[in-house]
Enzyme design. Sequence first.
Site, PDB file in Angstrom:
ATOM      1  N   LYS A  22      10.212  13.315   6.538  1.00  0.00           N
ATOM      2  CA  LYS A  22       9.603  13.754   7.795  1.00  0.00           C
ATOM      3  C   LYS A  22       8.141  14.082   7.571  1.00  0.00           C
ATOM      4  O   LYS A  22       7.277  13.752   8.385  1.00  0.00           O
ATOM      5  CB  LYS A  22      10.357  14.959   8.364  1.00  0.00           C
ATOM      6  CG  LYS A  22      11.721  14.567   8.919  1.00  0.00           C
ATOM      7  CD  LYS A  22      12.172  15.437  10.069  1.00  0.00           C
ATOM      8  CE  LYS A  22      13.390  14.830  10.775  1.00  0.00           C
ATOM      9  NZ  LYS A  22      14.657  15.422  10.381  1.00  0.00           N
ATOM     10  N   LYS A  63      19.480  -2.653  12.215  1.00  0.00           N
ATOM     11  CA  LYS A  63      20.485  -1.593  12.337  1.00  0.00           C
ATOM     12  C   LYS A  63      20.332  -0.898  13.699  1.00  0.00           C
ATOM     13  O   LYS A  63      19.219  -0.548  14.096  1.00  0.00           O
ATOM     14  CB  LYS A  63      20.268  -0.578  11.210  1.00  0.00           C
ATOM     15  CG  LYS A  63      21.186   0.635  11.277  1.00  0.00           C
ATOM     16  CD  LYS A  63      20.833   1.616  10.165  1.00  0.00           C
ATOM     17  CE  LYS A  63      21.747   2.812  10.145  1.00  0.00           C
ATOM     18  NZ  LYS A  63      21.449   3.910  11.007  1.00  0.00           N
ATOM     19  N   LYS A 115      18.882   4.884  17.623  1.00  0.00           N
ATOM     20  CA  LYS A 115      18.173   5.313  18.834  1.00  0.00           C
ATOM     21  C   LYS A 115      16.663   5.256  18.621  1.00  0.00           C
ATOM     22  O   LYS A 115      15.912   5.052  19.560  1.00  0.00           O
ATOM     23  CB  LYS A 115      18.632   6.693  19.311  1.00  0.00           C
ATOM     24  CG  LYS A 115      18.450   7.812  18.339  1.00  0.00           C
ATOM     25  CD  LYS A 115      18.930   9.129  18.964  1.00  0.00           C
ATOM     26  CE  LYS A 115      18.950  10.249  17.940  1.00  0.00           C
ATOM     27  NZ  LYS A 115      19.908  10.046  16.834  1.00  0.00           N
TER      28      LYS A 115
HETATM   29  P1  ADP Z   1      20.411   7.026  14.886  1.00  0.00           P
HETATM   30  O1  ADP Z   1      20.041   6.054  13.788  1.00  0.00           O
HETATM   31  O2  ADP Z   1      20.682   6.337  16.163  1.00  0.00           O
HETATM   32  O3  ADP Z   1      19.402   8.148  15.013  1.00  0.00           O
HETATM   33  P2  ADP Z   1      21.999   9.064  13.639  1.00  0.00           P
HETATM   34  O4  ADP Z   1      21.115   9.091  12.448  1.00  0.00           O
HETATM   35  O5  ADP Z   1      21.940  10.203  14.602  1.00  0.00           O
HETATM   36  O6  ADP Z   1      21.766   7.688  14.430  1.00  0.00           O
HETATM   37  O7  ADP Z   1      23.487   8.846  13.117  1.00  0.00           O
HETATM   38  C1  ADP Z   1      24.583   9.648  13.433  1.00  0.00           C
HETATM   39  C2  ADP Z   1      25.788   9.070  12.712  1.00  0.00           C
HETATM   40  O8  ADP Z   1      26.067   7.741  13.142  1.00  0.00           O
HETATM   41  C3  ADP Z   1      25.602   8.965  11.185  1.00  0.00           C
HETATM   42  O9  ADP Z   1      26.820   9.326  10.556  1.00  0.00           O
HETATM   43  C4  ADP Z   1      25.278   7.518  10.936  1.00  0.00           C
HETATM   44  O10 ADP Z   1      25.705   7.095   9.659  1.00  0.00           O
HETATM   45  C5  ADP Z   1      26.043   6.816  12.055  1.00  0.00           C
HETATM   46  N1  ADP Z   1      25.313   5.601  12.487  1.00  0.00           N
HETATM   47  C6  ADP Z   1      24.130   5.563  13.134  1.00  0.00           C
HETATM   48  N2  ADP Z   1      23.738   4.302  13.413  1.00  0.00           N
HETATM   49  C7  ADP Z   1      24.704   3.501  12.895  1.00  0.00           C
HETATM   50  C8  ADP Z   1      24.889   2.071  12.847  1.00  0.00           C
HETATM   51  N3  ADP Z   1      24.008   1.229  13.393  1.00  0.00           N
HETATM   52  N4  ADP Z   1      25.988   1.607  12.237  1.00  0.00           N
HETATM   53  C9  ADP Z   1      26.902   2.442  11.692  1.00  0.00           C
HETATM   54  N5  ADP Z   1      26.793   3.785  11.703  1.00  0.00           N
HETATM   55  C10 ADP Z   1      25.714   4.319  12.292  1.00  0.00           C
END
Ligand code: ADP
Length: 313
Positions: A113, A192, A195
Amino acid sequence: MARKRLLTGLQPSGALHIGNYFGALKPFVDTYGEYESTLMVADYHALTTLKDPLQLQRNILDIVKDYIAVGVNPERATIFQQSHVQAHTELTWIFNCLVSRSFLELGHAYKDKEARGLDANVGLFDYPVLMAADILLYDTDVVPVGTDQKQHIEYAREIAGKFNTAYGETFMPPKEQILKEVGAVPGTDGKKMSKSYGNTIPLFGTHDEIAKAVMGIVTDSKGESPEFVYAIHSFFKSRDELRKIYLDNKGKYKTLKEILINDIEAVVAPMREKRASITDADVKNILKDGGERARDIAETKMRDVRQKIGVTL
Ligand code: ADP
Ligand code: TRP
């Protein structure tokens, strides 16, 4: 024999997508029943980055609804809000007095960060210590998390050791349980799904929102099979089922996307319906009950801790 204790924390950080579902929610729903399970809404962790009070309130209600809608039964798992159990912040302070600054400077999440120029407040720096308190307060055996959280569990183990060395055996070192690698769900651009990339298919979107996201999946006109559509589809149907569908519809990208929309709907629609039936009042009651249960356990632990550190006269 008592069942093993499982605890995990959820950052209330906004609408979920189907990547979150396959990567985090579904694996949790598939296994939490084997343990004495606790789901904690990490609202004080969220405060390190989220400064909009109304948004935070909304996100807390939403994440609880999301987990219940995908199949967590609040009678079989304790669901509570971190800020409702003051022992978390109290124990964080006690741990803060045992860990050095250089120890925390090794934290990946903080380093990342900071490197990205984000506001690196003290809360963000101390994030792993609060997380250690979350875990250690409840004599947690297993902590299911994604690989990105592995270092945080190592911190919790080390902090347990530091306290035990200083004051005698008190905390149990937890184990992480890395969620089964489902592989990353790709987003509408093939990267991947995340959000932060704006390439998501919303988990609880309306039919139209899901359809719009799927129609927006990037396709190239070279091959006969749209690669990114197939990659997302493979999370919803078996390889064999897909082989026939993609063979029968060679080159018909729009039809294939329509089939994908239907397959997503088949999974999502029942969960969306369930989610719509859960009111804010239901969530508040669940969190109130869960908070009481969590507080009982945490308070017992804190009485021991306060005595050991010498603040009980
Ligand atoms: P983002 O990348 O959308 O910010 P987060 O980091 O908040 O998602 O992830 C929350 C949970 O969802 C974590 O356990 C993460 O491993 C899982 N996750 C997020 N994106 C994916 C993806 N594209 N495929 C599989 N698991 C995911
Ligand atoms: N840091 C975790 C995440 O971002 C959330 C979290 C907070 C957590 N406290 C926890 C996870 C305790 C497991 C155990 O995903």
